[in-house]
Design an enzyme around this catalytic site. Structure first.
Site, PDB file in Angstrom:
ATOM      1  N   SER A  42       0.918  -1.265   0.049  1.00 15.33           N
ATOM      2  CA  SER A  42      -0.034   0.131  -0.021  1.00 15.33           C
ATOM      3  C   SER A  42       0.777   1.076   0.069  1.00 15.33           C
ATOM      4  O   SER A  42       0.358   2.578  -0.364  1.00 15.33           O
ATOM      5  CB  SER A  42      -0.981   0.139   1.182  1.00 15.33           C
ATOM      6  OG  SER A  42      -0.145  -0.171   2.372  1.00 15.33           O
ATOM      7  N   ASP A 343      -2.021   8.557   7.591  1.00 17.13           N
ATOM      8  CA  ASP A 343      -2.991   7.743   8.505  1.00 17.13           C
ATOM      9  C   ASP A 343      -2.423   6.790   9.526  1.00 17.13           C
ATOM     10  O   ASP A 343      -1.183   7.310   9.923  1.00 17.13           O
ATOM     11  CB  ASP A 343      -4.035   7.101   7.663  1.00 17.13           C
ATOM     12  CG  ASP A 343      -3.341   6.118   6.777  1.00 17.13           C
ATOM     13  OD1 ASP A 343      -2.167   5.789   6.862  1.00 17.13           O
ATOM     14  OD2 ASP A 343      -4.010   5.556   5.849  1.00 17.13           O
ATOM     15  N   HIS A 346       0.448   5.008   6.914  1.00 19.89           N
ATOM     16  CA  HIS A 346       1.247   5.479   5.609  1.00 19.89           C
ATOM     17  C   HIS A 346       1.778   7.074   5.829  1.00 19.89           C
ATOM     18  O   HIS A 346       1.056   8.082   6.280  1.00 19.89           O
ATOM     19  CB  HIS A 346       0.121   5.536   4.337  1.00 19.89           C
ATOM     20  CG  HIS A 346      -0.557   4.165   4.188  1.00 19.89           C
ATOM     21  ND1 HIS A 346      -1.636   3.887   4.835  1.00 19.89           N
ATOM     22  CD2 HIS A 346       0.288   2.994   3.623  1.00 19.89           C
ATOM     23  CE1 HIS A 346      -2.032   2.326   4.257  1.00 19.89           C
ATOM     24  NE2 HIS A 346      -0.883   1.744   4.004  1.00 19.89           N
TER      25      HIS A 346
END
Length: 378
Positions: A42, A343, A346
């Site tokens: 991600s 967040d 990340h």
């Protein structure tokens, strides 16, 4: 050519040769990085998970709020703007962002600038990320590149395709964090693995699998690699929140596992540089770059490295900050460029920018044996 003196003929030939060399010189000057092929999780997913039935998605606001190319709409990137992969491509002169492999427009000439295979939740080990239901592990990502590789032959012809991929493309691999966070260290899900494998054996398995995966890319004509190590995963807001740590505290076990893996990864890349002829494996020391940002965040213009900008309690250090995923009901900080983390997991675009530029232009402290600008010119 009647009436042309011998010396005149020489002059004409000389002029033609000079013109030819000028044209070639112009071509060479334009031979920047042609394509960026991105593999990972991600941290660099550009939207592949949008096309999967998965719990790991970022295709909802406020994700992408600062991504200029989409006008601030979410694209599936797990941050407020560009990923590290996006910024590296820009810095190296790639004309377009690498298109997500699963996107409908990843066809024809669009793939000549590169393809992004990264998937939120993906890992080196195939079992990694099973909690999310669907995700693309690195084995599947390389399977997909094998399909792309054949498409390049059809688009450019075998000889030009090989040249394009081996000489004018960079292959970046940003993976491994989920193999700890969403596999080995995950309560309940990982119990079987942790009973059957101690950390040494598990990390050995990761390295052996990654060796095979990188060798497979080499066999498909990849030659210029940048492989990121695992960041300080014990210091991310998620870990601070679930362990109720203070801002300047980190989870020791997670960081120790990351550092143990990172030592073996560096040895692996040295081994492959000696073994795979014509290849260059660059080691991206993301752990130290991110730890520097977390430790000395104020020096880089940030106000916090302990909580994410987006999430329950974001901006005020609430107890749920770093646990609830970023989504439409999340609270959002006003000064997004002042947060190291977007967040719970990340980095923000502001942090990604610093990380990416260290990789492109930095010293051997953070990227070795060459930086990515030097790798591009090899």
């Amino acid at each position: 050519m009647a009436g042309v003196k011998p010396w005149g003929l020489v002059l004409i030939v000389f002029c033609m040769m000079s013109l030819s060399s000028l044209v070639k010189g112009a071509d060479n000057n334009n031979e920047g990085l042609a394509a960026s092929f991105i593999f990972g999780d991600s941290l660099v997913d550009a939207g592949n998970n949008n096309y999967l039935q998965t719990l790991s998605k970022a295709n909802v606001p406020p994700n992408g709020i600062d991504f200029k190319a989409s006008g601030g709409r979410p694209t599936g990137r797990f941050t407020n703007g560009r990923t590290i992969g996006d910024i590296v491509g820009e810095e190296l002169g790639v004309p377009n962002y690498a298109v997500p492999y699963l996107a409908p427009n990843s066809t024809g000439n669009a793939i000549l600038y590169g393809v992004n295979y990264a998937s939120g939740g993906g890992g080196i080990m195939n079992a990694t990320g099973s909690i999310f239901v669907n995700r693309l592990g690195l084995d599947i990502q390389i399977d997909y590149f094998n399909i792309t590789r054949k498409q390049f032959d059809q688009l450019l012809g075998p000889s030009n395709a090989q040249d394009h991929i081996s000489k004018r493309s960079i292959f970046s691999i940003t993976i491994g964090s989920n193999d700890f966070l969403n596999n080995y260290l995950l309560p309940l899900v990982s119990t079987g693995t942790r009973i059957s494998e101690n950390p040494d054996a598990y990390i050995d398995d990761m390295i052996n699998r990654l060796r095979n995966q990188l060798t497979r890319l080499y066999q498909l004509d990849a030659r210029k690699f940048v492989v990121a190590n695992v960041g300080p995963i014990g210091c991310i807001p998620y870990q601070k929140a679930i362990n109720q740590l203070k801002e300047n505290q980190c989870v020791d076990l997670a960081n120790k596992l990351a550092m143990q893996y990172n030592r073996q990864l560096k040895n692996l890349l040295t081994e492959l540089n000696g073994k795979l002829q014509g290849a260059m494996f660059v080691h991206a020391n993301v752990y130290d770059i991110v730890m520097e940002l977390i430790t000395n965040y104020a020096r880089y213009g940030f106000t916090t490295a302990g909580t994410g900008c987006c999430g329950a309690g974001a901006g005020n250090g609430g107890q749920l900050a770093g646990i609830i995923p970023c989504g439409p009901t999340s609270s959002l900080c006003e000064d997004r460029e002042k947060h190291v983390f977007w967040d719970s997991y990340h980095p923000s675009e502001a942090a990604n920018l610093i990380i990416a530029r260290q990789l492109v232009y930095g010293s051997t402290q953070y990227v070795s044996p060459v930086n990515l600008k030097q790798l591009q010119n090899l």
